[in-house]
Motif scaffolding. Sequence first.
Motif, PDB file in Angstrom:
ATOM      1  N   PRO A  86      -8.894 -30.999  36.545  1.00 43.09           N
ATOM      2  CA  PRO A  86      -9.651 -31.677  35.484  1.00 43.09           C
ATOM      3  C   PRO A  86     -11.067 -31.981  35.959  1.00 43.09           C
ATOM      4  N   ILE A  87     -12.002 -31.983  35.041  1.00 45.75           N
ATOM      5  CA  ILE A  87     -13.404 -32.278  35.391  1.00 45.75           C
ATOM      6  C   ILE A  87     -14.124 -32.756  34.142  1.00 45.75           C
ATOM      7  N   PRO A 108     -20.165 -19.461  33.437  1.00 48.36           N
ATOM      8  CA  PRO A 108     -20.125 -20.594  32.513  1.00 48.36           C
ATOM      9  C   PRO A 108     -19.659 -21.841  33.258  1.00 48.36           C
ATOM     10  N   ALA A 109     -20.004 -22.986  32.726  1.00 48.73           N
ATOM     11  CA  ALA A 109     -19.593 -24.253  33.334  1.00 48.73           C
ATOM     12  C   ALA A 109     -18.706 -25.026  32.364  1.00 48.73           C
ATOM     13  N   PRO A 110     -17.647 -25.668  32.899  1.00 49.27           N
ATOM     14  CA  PRO A 110     -17.196 -25.616  34.280  1.00 49.27           C
ATOM     15  C   PRO A 110     -16.415 -24.327  34.569  1.00 49.27           C
ATOM     16  N   TRP A 111     -15.999 -24.166  35.840  1.00 51.46           N
ATOM     17  CA  TRP A 111     -15.215 -22.981  36.193  1.00 51.46           C
ATOM     18  C   TRP A 111     -13.881 -22.957  35.458  1.00 51.46           C
ATOM     19  N   ASN A 112     -13.306 -24.111  35.230  1.00 54.06           N
ATOM     20  CA  ASN A 112     -12.009 -24.224  34.548  1.00 54.06           C
ATOM     21  C   ASN A 112     -12.123 -23.652  33.136  1.00 54.06           C
ATOM     22  N   ASN A 142      -2.895 -13.786  36.204  1.00 55.49           N
ATOM     23  CA  ASN A 142      -3.785 -13.989  37.344  1.00 55.49           C
ATOM     24  C   ASN A 142      -5.009 -14.812  36.987  1.00 55.49           C
ATOM     25  N   ARG A 143      -4.947 -15.533  35.880  1.00 56.58           N
ATOM     26  CA  ARG A 143      -5.955 -16.547  35.568  1.00 56.58           C
ATOM     27  C   ARG A 143      -5.472 -17.868  36.162  1.00 56.58           C
ATOM     28  N   PRO A 144      -6.345 -18.616  36.856  1.00 56.16           N
ATOM     29  CA  PRO A 144      -5.922 -19.914  37.398  1.00 56.16           C
ATOM     30  C   PRO A 144      -5.308 -20.791  36.308  1.00 56.16           C
ATOM     31  N   GLY A 145      -4.240 -21.499  36.651  1.00 58.72           N
ATOM     32  CA  GLY A 145      -3.465 -22.232  35.657  1.00 58.72           C
ATOM     33  C   GLY A 145      -4.182 -23.429  35.076  1.00 58.72           C
ATOM     34  N   ASN A 146      -3.688 -23.857  33.923  1.00 60.31           N
ATOM     35  CA  ASN A 146      -4.249 -24.986  33.196  1.00 60.31           C
ATOM     36  C   ASN A 146      -3.708 -26.291  33.782  1.00 60.31           C
ATOM     37  N   PRO A 147      -4.567 -27.185  34.274  1.00 59.90           N
ATOM     38  CA  PRO A 147      -4.081 -28.449  34.844  1.00 59.90           C
ATOM     39  C   PRO A 147      -3.264 -29.272  33.846  1.00 59.90           C
ATOM     40  N   SER A 148      -3.555 -29.154  32.564  1.00 61.73           N
ATOM     41  CA  SER A 148      -2.810 -29.938  31.569  1.00 61.73           C
ATOM     42  C   SER A 148      -1.352 -29.518  31.476  1.00 61.73           C
ATOM     43  N   ASP A 149      -1.030 -28.336  32.014  1.00 65.79           N
ATOM     44  CA  ASP A 149       0.370 -27.888  32.021  1.00 65.79           C
ATOM     45  C   ASP A 149       1.134 -28.441  33.216  1.00 65.79           C
ATOM     46  N   ALA A 206     -21.498 -31.922  41.008  1.00 65.31           N
ATOM     47  CA  ALA A 206     -20.844 -30.615  40.899  1.00 65.31           C
ATOM     48  C   ALA A 206     -19.916 -30.602  39.687  1.00 65.31           C
ATOM     49  N   TYR A 207     -19.927 -29.502  38.967  1.00 70.72           N
ATOM     50  CA  TYR A 207     -19.190 -29.379  37.697  1.00 70.72           C
ATOM     51  C   TYR A 207     -18.357 -28.101  37.762  1.00 70.72           C
TER      52      TYR A 207
END
Length: 587
Positions: A442-443, A270-274, A386-393, A450-451
């Motif tokens: 963020p994206i 799915p897009a984006p990876w985040n 082990n999920r990559p962290g949320n940038p908003s945090d 690239a997305y």
Amino acid sequence: MNRFIAVVTAGFLATGVAQAQVTEDDLKNDQSITTQIVTNGMGRHLQRYSPLDTLNKDNVQNLVPAWAFSLGGEKQRGQETQPLIYDGVMYITGSYSRLYAIDLATGKEIWQYDARLPEGILPCCDVVNRGGAIYGDKIFFGTLDARIVALDLKTGDVAWRKKIADYKAGYSYTAAPLIVNGLVITGNSGGEFGVVGEVQARDADTGDLVWTRPVIEGHMGTLNGEDSTMTGTLNATWPGDMWKTGGGATWLGGSYDIETDTLVFGAGNPAPWNSHLRDAGTPTEGNTGDNLYAASRIGIDPATGDIKWHYQTTPREGWDYDGVNEVVAYTDREGNKRYATADRNGFFYVLNREDGAFVSATPFVKDITWAEGIDDTGRPIFVEDNRPGNPSDAVDGKKGDVVFASPGFLGGKNWMPMAFSQNTGNFYVPSNEWGMDIWNEPISYKKGAAYLGAGFTIKPNYEDHIGSLKAIDPDTGEIKWEYKNDAPLWAGVMTTAGGLVFTGNPEGEIIAFDDETGEKLWSFNTGSGIVGQPVTYELDGEQYVSLISGWGGAVPLWGGEVAKKVNYLNQGGMLWTFKLPRQFASN
């Protein structure tokens, strides 16, 4: 305009000779007709198994080069093609969307076609092409500017050329097409650019579009130029408008199960990876956040494009584990009709062929960190830490917590096709043992950019090997034997009734193994890394093996610390053909 170079043999200029035509029966029986290969996978079920046994464990050491063919020029990027063979001619594709017709007996070029690619193409993971498909009097293959081309088998003249999607938006096409009942069926590439994955079917004679099937929920399919059915239910598993750029590229193509009359395609990341940007809520709010049908295997009606079933290997996928890996139809030892697929997420899955229902899942790589396992319903048991962290945090909102995830985003197994042996009942899976540091950023979507919304660095998990060819019992998930390789494995695998397993490695070797023990029985160094797909066939009563050599693909482009480990490898572009001399055939 496209540039076309042709050198036509005198025999092809003869008049009054009817041109051979590949029929649906030829496609149906491709595995059993040992003098031809007209489908990707040596059969549309993708088993990559040959019933030939002239070449076997006892005489494979006598395999010798018969001829070699150079792709020439300066276009020596990764060569991932699978050769096709029909009516005395071998057909291969090359990097930068080239196609060659080669005399099967001598290795001499008959004709060459080069797509004239526009400026600004956006291939994600090298300028590769994985092969074509033959039907009627034409050969079909895709190009990096997201087109499908039909060429005359004998002359290489363009019969038709059609646009799959807009390359300026990030779409491309690298997979081998699939032919079913006169339809040319294609996927698309470009998941890193926020494209929408889709399967399309065209009339093989004209190239006219018959049906389309987007694989992200909320998008409408078409049949004969009219809207047909929506994929899924709008906003059932996606928030807001994110489904409009939801990814799910169908970039590896599909298989066809004739017994259930089902196309099976994988849908990519799915897009984006985040994944935090795609979090659609909780099940109690009526929205699961699974982001269907990305990271899924999808059963499709070949006549209408309607979805029959789906199975999602990685819901709310957040590591680029994708979901396109090939689905192989087979019959297990108890007579059950099954599908098998080895996912980038590190699990080997068995599904029911009637409805795609989950049967079992077992790990096939050693260090899986993102999930504890797969539950009885087929859903992963996530390790959320082990999920990559949320940038908003994050305090500055620019970078989420970094985690180490295994396998790395290039997968426990990537595109390189596994093989099934009717001899042993086992699968032979080219895998890699590596992990990655990964973080989210963020994206926002911008057409043609690239997305991702993520950063990453691939790392080897072990000092003594990265690549691992594994023999897997699909009934139990047991690994019967393992061959460790220093560099990553990125080539396809083939099995034979002679008890052999063939593949290649980046160090340049084509290798034959004993299918029961994993013993290395024969090898030949081709001079460049191998990321192609082996085939075997019969010509004038002798058995041949062909495989293309030419290092490239995603590893040197995206491999992080692993790429540094293999940066000494030379590029190339050479098709090697070997044969067992007649005097050794009875040994």
